[in-house]
Design a protein around this motif. Structure first.
Motif, PDB file in Angstrom:
ATOM      1  N   ARG A  79       0.810  -1.224   0.000  1.00 53.64           N
ATOM      2  CA  ARG A  79       0.000   0.000   0.000  1.00 53.64           C
ATOM      3  C   ARG A  79       0.839   1.268   0.000  1.00 53.64           C
ATOM      4  N   PHE A  80       2.173   1.129   0.214  1.00 55.64           N
ATOM      5  CA  PHE A  80       3.084   2.276   0.139  1.00 55.64           C
ATOM      6  C   PHE A  80       3.771   2.371  -1.221  1.00 55.64           C
ATOM      7  N   GLN A  81       3.266   1.602  -2.201  1.00 57.82           N
ATOM      8  CA  GLN A  81       3.837   1.546  -3.541  1.00 57.82           C
ATOM      9  C   GLN A  81       5.288   1.054  -3.539  1.00 57.82           C
ATOM     10  N   SER A  82       5.609   0.227  -2.567  1.00 56.04           N
ATOM     11  CA  SER A  82       6.937  -0.382  -2.509  1.00 56.04           C
ATOM     12  C   SER A  82       6.865  -1.792  -3.100  1.00 56.04           C
ATOM     13  N   PRO A  83       7.808  -2.159  -3.980  1.00 59.27           N
ATOM     14  CA  PRO A  83       7.858  -3.528  -4.515  1.00 59.27           C
ATOM     15  C   PRO A  83       8.385  -4.480  -3.444  1.00 59.27           C
ATOM     16  N   TYR A  84       7.503  -4.868  -2.552  1.00 64.18           N
ATOM     17  CA  TYR A  84       7.927  -5.503  -1.303  1.00 64.18           C
ATOM     18  C   TYR A  84       8.556  -6.881  -1.512  1.00 64.18           C
ATOM     19  N   ILE A  85       8.154  -7.616  -2.537  1.00 65.32           N
ATOM     20  CA  ILE A  85       8.749  -8.932  -2.777  1.00 65.32           C
ATOM     21  C   ILE A  85      10.225  -8.774  -3.141  1.00 65.32           C
ATOM     22  N   GLY A  86      10.514  -7.786  -3.966  1.00 64.85           N
ATOM     23  CA  GLY A  86      11.903  -7.531  -4.331  1.00 64.85           C
ATOM     24  C   GLY A  86      12.728  -7.097  -3.132  1.00 64.85           C
ATOM     25  N   VAL A  87      12.177  -6.198  -2.309  1.00 66.01           N
ATOM     26  CA  VAL A  87      12.898  -5.737  -1.112  1.00 66.01           C
ATOM     27  C   VAL A  87      13.200  -6.908  -0.185  1.00 66.01           C
ATOM     28  N   LEU A  88      12.195  -7.754   0.067  1.00 64.96           N
ATOM     29  CA  LEU A  88      12.376  -8.876   0.984  1.00 64.96           C
ATOM     30  C   LEU A  88      13.334  -9.926   0.424  1.00 64.96           C
ATOM     31  N   THR A  89      13.235 -10.197  -0.868  1.00 62.55           N
ATOM     32  CA  THR A  89      14.101 -11.211  -1.480  1.00 62.55           C
ATOM     33  C   THR A  89      15.555 -10.759  -1.497  1.00 62.55           C
ATOM     34  N   LEU A  90      15.783  -9.536  -1.947  1.00 64.11           N
ATOM     35  CA  LEU A  90      17.151  -9.028  -2.028  1.00 64.11           C
ATOM     36  C   LEU A  90      17.740  -8.802  -0.640  1.00 64.11           C
ATOM     37  N   GLY A  91      16.932  -8.286   0.275  1.00 65.93           N
ATOM     38  CA  GLY A  91      17.402  -8.111   1.640  1.00 65.93           C
ATOM     39  C   GLY A  91      17.726  -9.444   2.297  1.00 65.93           C
ATOM     40  N   GLY A  92      16.878 -10.442   2.065  1.00 70.72           N
ATOM     41  CA  GLY A  92      17.136 -11.767   2.624  1.00 70.72           C
ATOM     42  C   GLY A  92      18.407 -12.384   2.066  1.00 70.72           C
ATOM     43  N   GLY A  93      18.624 -12.235   0.752  1.00 69.13           N
ATOM     44  CA  GLY A  93      19.855 -12.737   0.148  1.00 69.13           C
ATOM     45  C   GLY A  93      21.083 -12.053   0.712  1.00 69.13           C
TER      46      GLY A  93
END
Length: 422
Positions: free
Chosen positions: A343-357
């Motif tokens: 809802r904040f227009q953040s691509p959250y899957i990308g943030v979580l995946t890249l941050g997790g990696g």
């Protein structure tokens, strides 16, 4: 100011690609003057902040361990390759007259398969870069607290989690804030450089078992990630005032700034701290120099500069790479899940995946291996930029040729060095 990410493909694959008809409709047709508010100072801060955001804090000990007294020459050689690439990147951006970096350039030229590979490889490179910045962030803070061996990784992980959380809320950098951060850390680095150069003694650059001049070339390749960051300017292109003129001016200006800072620090810091200590404590080399110069005050100042720089770099890199994944997913080159936004227009899957990696790499990899891995990726990135400019005859072909040869020779030498062949 939003920052996006540059992309990469494997140059050796280019001749074998089936080239589609270019998408002529994707080129901009509006005025080249641009209506953006990003001027020279703001653009310069974005480029310099991207490079020095973690580069010199992360890489000084690594390059001294490889190149010895030739560490300054390593930064010079790497900077020359970056200068050639900056010329080609600016020329390609102006020629296409739209932001987007190599991924977009390849799509516009019809190299869709190469663009797909470029996105995957560059996302790996940016994940490595976040891990380098996080490890450096944790190392500098843990050094102040004199904590246990696991503390740098733990604090690096915390930094990723916190900054990923900010990204999930749609956080982005403002140009004015970035200018303040860049000026602040340059003042601190300039103080170290002046203090060290004031007492310059060439004998203090010497290391045990000196590598010779060839070490400068291997060193340049080993820490090439220190020059990653200026390419982000191609993604701010649409927001620049008088964009066609500005991007050609600001690319070399930002790279020369980094070259001068890196060389000055490489020559000055060994005047304050023995090279053996810099190699042994490479993760916090500049903190050691600050402490030697001004005691606890110097240690805290350099640590604050490192924390601000690496923290800002983690945030910007997560922001950029997640949006790269989002853009590529919208064009069906990545799974559609990466195109989702919260809802904040953040691509959250990308943030979580890249941050997790990045968290996994921070926990598993030491600083030298992370820096070297990121350097391989970005040597290929910049070599690819030059290949594309050379092939399409965009910009000065001599610069493109020299940049291409320099980047790929450095890549080959680095891989041979990693294999203990040289």
């Amino acid at each position: 100011m939003n920052q996006q990410a540059a992309t990469l493909y494997r140059p050796a694959k280019l001749p074998n690609l089936v080239r589609k008809k270019p998408d002529q409709g994707s080129k901009k047709t509006d005025s080249a003057s641009g209506q953006g508010a990003l001027g020279l100072a703001g653009a310069w801060a974005m480029g310099v902040g991207g490079m020095i955001g973690g580069g010199i804090f992360s890489t000084l000990g690594v390059v001294i361990s490889v190149a010895g007294q030739w560490a300054w020459a390593s930064f010079l050689l790497g900077g020359l390759i970056a200068l050639a690439t900056g010329h080609c990147m600016a020329a390609l951006t102006v020629d296409g007259d739209r932001s987007g970096g190599i991924y977009r350039f390849l799509r516009m030229q019809g190299y869709d398969r190469a663009a797909h590979v470029s996105a995957l490889v560059l996302l790996l490179g940016y994940t490595l870069t976040v891990a380098v910045y996080a490890y450096t962030f944790g190392s500098y803070l843990a050094n102040v607290f004199n904590g246990p061996d696991w503390l740098p990784q733990a604090m690096g992980v915390v930094a990723i989690i916190v900054l990923a959380g900010l990204n999930l809320r749609g956080a982005s950098d403002a140009a004015g804030v970035e200018i303040a951060i860049v000026v602040g850390k340059l003042v601190i680095l300039a103080g170290l450089a002046v203090a060290g150069l004031w007492r310059f003694d060439a004998a203090r650059l010497a290391v045990e078992n000196p590598p010779g001049w060839f070490g400068a070339i291997v060193g340049a390749a080993s820490v090439f990630m220190a020059y990653e960051g200026f390419e982000l300017l191609s993604y701010d292109y649409d927001e620049m005032a008088d964009r066609k003129t500005l991007i050609r001016r600001v690319m070399p200006l930002t790279i020369w700034t980094a070259i001068v800072v890196y060389i000055a620090i490489a020559l000055a810091v060994p005047m304050l701290v023995d090279t053996s200590e810099l190699i042994a404590d490479g993760e916090v080399a500049l903190a050691k120099a600050g402490q030697a110069l001004m005691g606890m005050t110097g240690l805290l100042l350099v640590t604050a500069a490192a924390a601000m720089s690496t923290g800002s770099a983690i945030n910007a890199t997560l922001f950029s790479s997640a949006r790269l994944a989002h853009e590529v997913a919208k064009e069906k080159e990545l799974p559609s899940v990466f195109a989702r936004e919260n809802r904040f227009q953040s691509p959250y899957i990308g943030v979580l995946t890249l941050g997790g990696g990045a968290i996994v790499l921070t926990l598993l990899g030491g600083l030298t291996s992370l820096v070297t891995g990121a350097s391989v990726v970005f040597l290929l990135v910049f070599g690819t930029v030059n290949v594309l400019a050379w092939r399409e005859k965009v910009g000065n072909t001599l610069y493109a040729a020299l940049g291409t040869v320099g980047a790929f020779i450095a890549t080959a030498l680095l891989l041979l060095h990693l294999a203990n062949v040289i």
